[in-house]
Design a protein around this motif. Structure first.
Motif, PDB file in Angstrom:
ATOM      1  N   CYS A  26       0.974  -1.202   0.428  1.00 23.59           N
ATOM      2  CA  CYS A  26      -0.106  -0.202  -0.262  1.00 23.59           C
ATOM      3  C   CYS A  26       0.696   1.501  -0.055  1.00 23.59           C
ATOM      4  CB  CYS A  26      -0.688   0.274   0.953  1.00 23.59           C
ATOM      5  SG  CYS A  26      -1.747   1.186   1.234  1.00 23.59           S
ATOM      6  N   MET A  27       1.462   1.506   0.812  1.00 23.01           N
ATOM      7  CA  MET A  27       3.055   2.613   0.990  1.00 23.01           C
ATOM      8  C   MET A  27       3.643   1.916  -0.314  1.00 23.01           C
ATOM      9  SD  MET A  27       3.708   4.842   3.930  1.00 23.01           S
ATOM     10  CE  MET A  27       2.959   5.393   2.009  1.00 23.01           C
ATOM     11  N   ILE A  28       4.231   1.191  -0.775  1.00 22.41           N
ATOM     12  CA  ILE A  28       4.625   1.914  -1.560  1.00 22.41           C
ATOM     13  C   ILE A  28       4.014   2.443  -3.388  1.00 22.41           C
ATOM     14  CG2 ILE A  28       6.459   0.609  -3.765  1.00 22.41           C
ATOM     15  CD1 ILE A  28       7.067  -1.166  -1.085  1.00 22.41           C
ATOM     16  N   GLY A  73      -2.455   5.823   1.200  1.00 21.68           N
ATOM     17  CA  GLY A  73      -1.481   5.121   1.918  1.00 21.68           C
ATOM     18  C   GLY A  73      -0.794   5.024   2.981  1.00 21.68           C
ATOM     19  N   MET A  74      -0.328   6.097   3.494  1.00 19.96           N
ATOM     20  CA  MET A  74       0.387   5.936   4.991  1.00 19.96           C
ATOM     21  C   MET A  74      -0.916   5.779   5.587  1.00 19.96           C
ATOM     22  SD  MET A  74       1.935   8.777   6.893  1.00 19.96           S
ATOM     23  CE  MET A  74       0.744  10.161   7.248  1.00 19.96           C
ATOM     24  N   ILE A  80      -3.472  -1.088   8.977  1.00 20.92           N
ATOM     25  CA  ILE A  80      -2.754  -2.264   9.223  1.00 20.92           C
ATOM     26  C   ILE A  80      -2.050  -3.011   9.447  1.00 20.92           C
ATOM     27  CG2 ILE A  80      -2.170  -4.219   7.388  1.00 20.92           C
ATOM     28  CD1 ILE A  80      -3.191  -2.679   5.180  1.00 20.92           C
ATOM     29  N   THR A  81      -0.570  -1.818   9.700  1.00 22.77           N
ATOM     30  CA  THR A  81       0.036  -2.262  10.918  1.00 22.77           C
ATOM     31  C   THR A  81      -0.304  -2.389  12.427  1.00 22.77           C
ATOM     32  OG1 THR A  81       2.284  -1.509   9.001  1.00 22.77           O
ATOM     33  CG2 THR A  81       2.937  -1.494  11.210  1.00 22.77           C
ATOM     34  N   GLN A  82      -1.034  -1.273  12.934  1.00 18.83           N
ATOM     35  CA  GLN A  82      -1.460  -1.568  13.780  1.00 18.83           C
ATOM     36  C   GLN A  82      -2.300  -2.810  14.617  1.00 18.83           C
ATOM     37  OE1 GLN A  82      -0.067   1.017  16.742  1.00 18.83           O
ATOM     38  NE2 GLN A  82       1.045   2.087  15.220  1.00 18.83           N
TER      39      GLN A  82
END
Length: 208
Positions: A26-28, A73-74, A80-82
């Motif tokens: 997502c970020m990339i 994206g961020m 997702i990371t959390q």
């Protein structure tokens, strides 16, 4: 505690890799789309500044809209990371494959949407601002009107009626350009909304 469903481990040790793949993709992809749009639109603004320097600030909109894609994206990547749970005290994985697949889908949904929106914004912004500059300047270079050498001399070369008609036509073109950019940005917004919905679907082992 991990659980077995129909002979398959629902919370294997490798399940979090899918979640992190979703966040990274997502970020990339979102940043790639943002950079792509900024690059294309920026080239158009710089080229337009040669013909019509007064319109540079007005036509910076595509660059701003392309930069927002990275924020989309961020946001999804952080959510997702959390949501990725670490192993429990018994060294068992509570993060399920269901969560991993959902987070991977969310990341790809937002990332590819931002990538498509960035390319669209870049191409439309590049062509649009170039055409706006040529229309507003009447096809003349800035050094022919005196604007490039001395901004205070701009518009003193005569042809006031023709210049007014050119500027009016350029403003109509600018309105169309903004509408196209808004709907291009909406592509990323659709992906963001669906990604947020997907990220809310969770299942953890040991919980009903």
């Amino acid at each position: 505690m991990t659980s077995i469903t129909q002979g398959m481990d629902t919370c294997p040790a490798y399940a979090p890799i899918f979640g992190y793949m979703g966040a990274a993709s997502c970020m990339i992809l979102a940043n790639f789309g943002s950079a792509w749009g900024t690059w294309k639109a920026g080239c158009g603004v710089c080229n337009m500044g040669i013909d019509y320097p007064k319109g540079v600030i007005k036509n910076i909109v595509p660059i701003v809209m392309a930069g927002v894609l990275g924020i989309y994206g961020m946001i999804v990547a952080v959510i997702i990371t959390q949501a990725i749970s670490p192993p429990s005290a018994e060294y068992t994985t509570v993060y399920s494959l269901y969560n991993g697949y959902a987070h991977l889908a969310a990341g790809l949904c937002c990332g590819f949407s931002c990538l498509a929106a960035g390319g669209t914004i870049g191409v439309i912004g590049d062509v649009g601002v170039r055409c706006f500059g040529r229309k507003a300047s009447g096809g003349k270079r800035s050094w022919m009107t005196g604007e490039g050498a001395n901004p205070r001399d701009a518009g003193d070369s005569g042809g006031g009626a023709s210049d007014a008609m050119s500027l009016e036509g350029a403003n109509k073109l600018y309105v169309g350009l903004l509408i196209m950019l808004i709907f291009s940005e909406a592509l990323a917004l659709y992906g963001l909304i669906v990604a947020l919905i997907l990220s809310q679907h969770t299942f953890e082992c040991g919980q009903n």
